[in-house]
Scaffold this motif. Structure first.
Motif, mmCIF file in Angstrom:
data_model
loop_
_atom_site.group_PDB
_atom_site.id
_atom_site.type_symbol
_atom_site.label_atom_id
_atom_site.label_comp_id
_atom_site.label_asym_id
_atom_site.label_seq_id
_atom_site.Cartn_x
_atom_site.Cartn_y
_atom_site.Cartn_z
ATOM 1 N N VAL A 1 5.275 20.915 -9.157
ATOM 2 C CA VAL A 1 5.038 20.512 -7.794
ATOM 3 C C VAL A 1 5.711 19.299 -7.350
ATOM 4 C CG1 VAL A 1 2.889 21.587 -7.593
ATOM 5 C CG2 VAL A 1 3.218 19.201 -8.546
ATOM 6 N N THR A 2 5.957 19.081 -6.033
ATOM 7 C CA THR A 2 6.473 17.699 -5.448
ATOM 8 C C THR A 2 5.482 16.904 -4.838
ATOM 9 O OG1 THR A 2 7.336 18.632 -3.693
ATOM 10 C CG2 THR A 2 8.948 18.517 -5.833
ATOM 11 N N ALA A 3 5.976 15.736 -4.615
ATOM 12 C CA ALA A 3 5.116 14.747 -3.869
ATOM 13 C C ALA A 3 5.667 14.100 -2.995
ATOM 14 C CB ALA A 3 4.158 13.839 -4.818
ATOM 15 N N SER A 4 5.158 13.672 -1.836
ATOM 16 C CA SER A 4 5.678 12.576 -0.822
ATOM 17 C C SER A 4 4.918 11.497 -0.554
ATOM 18 C CB SER A 4 5.695 13.301 0.659
ATOM 19 O OG SER A 4 6.555 14.689 0.526
ATOM 20 N N PHE A 5 5.679 10.263 -0.407
ATOM 21 C CA PHE A 5 5.003 9.009 -0.591
ATOM 22 C C PHE A 5 5.189 8.293 0.865
ATOM 23 C CE2 PHE A 5 5.446 10.184 -4.848
ATOM 24 C CZ PHE A 5 4.397 9.920 -5.304
ATOM 25 N N GLY A 6 4.472 7.224 1.306
ATOM 26 C CA GLY A 6 4.736 6.548 2.430
ATOM 27 C C GLY A 6 4.322 5.015 1.988
ATOM 28 N N VAL A 7 5.094 4.130 2.102
ATOM 29 C CA VAL A 7 4.981 2.885 1.759
ATOM 30 C C VAL A 7 4.924 1.733 2.753
ATOM 31 C CG1 VAL A 7 5.836 1.178 0.072
ATOM 32 C CG2 VAL A 7 6.111 3.361 -0.527
ATOM 33 N N CYS B 1 0.770 -1.129 0.154
ATOM 34 C CA CYS B 1 0.248 0.138 0.188
ATOM 35 C C CYS B 1 1.099 1.248 0.091
ATOM 36 C CB CYS B 1 -0.918 -0.135 1.286
ATOM 37 S SG CYS B 1 -2.042 1.466 1.302
ATOM 38 N N ILE B 2 0.560 2.099 -0.932
ATOM 39 C CA ILE B 2 1.185 3.418 -1.035
ATOM 40 C C ILE B 2 0.249 4.612 -0.530
ATOM 41 C CG2 ILE B 2 2.853 5.148 -2.614
ATOM 42 C CD1 ILE B 2 3.482 2.622 -4.103
ATOM 43 N N MET B 3 0.500 5.471 -0.072
ATOM 44 C CA MET B 3 0.027 6.801 0.442
ATOM 45 C C MET B 3 0.906 7.772 -0.307
ATOM 46 S SD MET B 3 -3.159 6.097 1.672
ATOM 47 C CE MET B 3 -3.580 7.832 2.482
ATOM 48 N N ILE C 1 8.583 1.667 -7.149
ATOM 49 C CA ILE C 1 7.493 2.337 -7.951
ATOM 50 C C ILE C 1 7.176 3.550 -7.645
ATOM 51 C CG2 ILE C 1 5.036 1.967 -8.320
ATOM 52 C CD1 ILE C 1 5.392 -1.000 -8.541
ATOM 53 N N ALA C 2 6.991 3.740 -6.002
ATOM 54 C CA ALA C 2 6.861 5.120 -5.412
ATOM 55 C C ALA C 2 7.835 6.105 -5.836
ATOM 56 C CB ALA C 2 6.546 5.096 -4.155
ATOM 57 N N GLU C 3 8.962 5.629 -5.868
ATOM 58 C CA GLU C 3 9.792 6.337 -6.178
ATOM 59 C C GLU C 3 10.088 7.076 -7.805
ATOM 60 O OE1 GLU C 3 12.607 7.976 -5.216
ATOM 61 O OE2 GLU C 3 12.794 7.476 -3.136
ATOM 62 N N ARG C 4 9.610 6.215 -8.788
ATOM 63 C CA ARG C 4 9.530 6.468 -9.999
ATOM 64 C C ARG C 4 8.550 7.536 -10.300
ATOM 65 N NH1 ARG C 4 10.077 1.096 -11.023
ATOM 66 N NH2 ARG C 4 7.775 0.778 -11.803
ATOM 67 N N CYS C 5 7.207 7.199 -9.592
ATOM 68 C CA CYS C 5 6.099 8.183 -9.401
ATOM 69 C C CYS C 5 6.463 9.473 -8.884
ATOM 70 C CB CYS C 5 4.937 7.660 -8.565
ATOM 71 S SG CYS C 5 4.019 6.162 -9.099
#
Length: 498
Positions: free
Chosen positions: A448-454, A366-368, A430-434
């Protein structure tokens, strides 16, 4: 195959009988103008003439003798010449051209064209009287040059055949074939609601009951003797029958059941019938006719067609309803801005309540994800640009993940990504590529930038709520540590956060 009618058969039989009688009369010499009768007539004439000549010879009157012979030739058109010939063969007296007419005479006996008689004087044969006749004119036709008796037979055959045929045909029309059906049988058939035809082996109608007469709107007297197939019946398409059922019953001696036929007549609506035909067999198993039963199914067919139309309309309605339901289901599970799954659809998927939901015994990651400083974008550039940025993020995430992965918008600028059968390290990549693709894009002049939690189910989450909470904690850690980062959940994150 040529079918000979009863009238023709009877006419031929009568002609054969007449010809047989004529031939018998000819053999017995009873017919006038025969060769035998004409031969006897000529013989009597020649004998009379010979007697007159004998008298003239006894008188010694040569003048009378010649007058008798000349008069015989002149007054009788059939006599060609006459002569008196001595026993030695010399001609004493003769008419003109006798030698020519006497050629070919039989030397031993008299014939119809050449006759000779002895001239007896004082009981002594003194000479022979000869007379030649024309050919028997009555034995050959003057134009056809064939025996007149043959001409007579041909004439009687032709004229008699047509005469008999016309007479017998007229008589047969007045015969009532229905008379062979007993009255009690007729009354029983008239009671039936179904139509009934009784046909003979030639398919001719013998009886029509009252039920069918009413359906046909015809009188029985106009139907008796006609062929049933001549009334305008037609086979209904899409059935095994190849011909009208009573024709098959007559030819095969097998009953035919449930054959549908239609009846079309001018200025009347088409009627539909279900027909059964049962052959009538004699003691030897030979067909003598058939009984045909007609059940009027016109109203039933109309209702069947109406029902089929209704079923077709219902099918169209069902397809339309299913299409609308699919559309509504799609709309109910999608975020209208990004076309991603909405929060409710995400939880239904994770809890196995939706079509294609994950199996409970499979691992998943799961990725947020969240857009950094999104409120500043809205405040600076307006909500329109903010919406464009959200759509860009949704599109970018879909470009990176697989087709079977689930991308859901949780609300605002926050997204959740479910990756079935994916270990934690792969999900982190996958989150890094996004993140990198989002950072590289410019939307409506804004970067813009985005932050991810996996996190992963393998890290111990007991249900969908807990695993989403873990991913959310990892996302919060990325925000706390400078944003534009990807952080995988661990127990240390929980400790620091506490």
């Amino acid at each position: 195959m040529i079918r000979i009618t009863p009238a023709v058969r009877l006419s031929i039989g009568l002609i054969i009988l007449v010809i047989s009688i004529l031939l018998l009369a000819q053999a017995l010499g009873l017919t006038t103008g025969t060769e035998k009768q004409q031969f006897e007539t000529r013989k009597q004439f020649a004998e009379t003439l010979a007697a007159q000549i004998s008298i003239a010879i006894n008188r010694g009157d040569d003048s009378l003798l010649r007058d008798i012979m000349d008069a015989a030739v002149a007054r009788n058109s059939e006599v060609q010449s006459a002569a008196i010939r001595t026993n030695d063969g010399d001609i004493l007296i003769q008419t003109n051209q006798h030698a020519d007419f006497w050629k070919g005479a039989d030397p031993a006996k008299s014939t119809p064209t050449h006759m000779r008689f002895p001239l007896i004087i004082n009981n002594i044969k003194r000479a022979n009287f000869e007379v030649s006749f024309k050919a028997l004119s009555g034995e050959r036709h003057p134009l056809l040059h064939i025996p007149t008796f043959i001409v007579l037979i041909v004439f009687v055959s032709i004229s008699g055949f047509f005469g008999f045929w016309l007479y017998i045909r007229r008589v047969l029309k007045h015969l009532d074939p229905s008379a062979v059906v007993p009255a009690r049988v007729r009354n029983a058939l008239n009671i039936l609601a179904e139509g009934v035809l009784i046909l003979d082996k030639r398919e001719q109608i013998v009886l029509v009951n009252a039920g069918l007469l009413e359906k046909l709107n015809r009188e029985e007297k106009n139907l008796i003797g006609k062929k049933a197939s001549s009334l305008g019946w037609h086979l209904v398409e899409h059935q095994d029958a190849q011909e009208l059922p009573w024709l098959t019953a007559l030819s095969s001696n097998q009953k035919q059941v449930n054959v549908r036929v239609s009846l079309s007549r001018a200025e009347q609506p088409t009627k539909m019938f279900r027909v059964n035909a049962v052959p009538i067999l004699d003691a030897k198993g030979l067909s003598q006719g058939t009984i045909v039963v007609f059940d009027d199914i016109t109203e039933l067919e109309e209702k069947t067609l109406l029902l089929e139309d209704m079923i077709k309309e219902l099918a169209k309605s069902r397809i339309a309803i299913e299409s609308k339901n699919k559309e509504l289901s799609f709309l109910a599970t999608r975020d209208p801005l990004t076309n991603c799954f909405n929060r409710r659809a995400l939880y239904d998927y994770l809890e196995g309540k939706s079509v294609g939901s994950r199996k409970t015994d499979t691992d998943y990651a799961c990725i947020m994800a969240d857009i950094d400083h999104f409120k500043r974008v809205n405040d600076t550039y307006g909500h329109g640009v903010g919406d464009d940025v959200i759509k860009m993020m949704a599109t970018t995430i879909k470009e990176v993940v697989r087709e079977d992965d689930i991308v859901a918008r949780m609300g605002g600028e926050e997204f959740c990504i479910i990756l079935p059968n994916t270990p934690l390290d792969v999900a982190h990549s996958i989150a890094e590529r996004c993140r990198e693709k989002i950072w590289s894009k410019t939307t409506s002049g804004v970067k813009v930038t985005a932050s991810f939690g996996v996190t992963s189910l393998a890290l111990g989450a007991k249900d969908s709520t807990e695993i989403i909470h873990q991913a959310d904690e990892a996302l919060y850690s990325s925000k706390e540590n400078g944003r534009n980062k990807v952080t995988s959940w661990s127990t240390e994150i929980v400790s620091k956060g506490g």
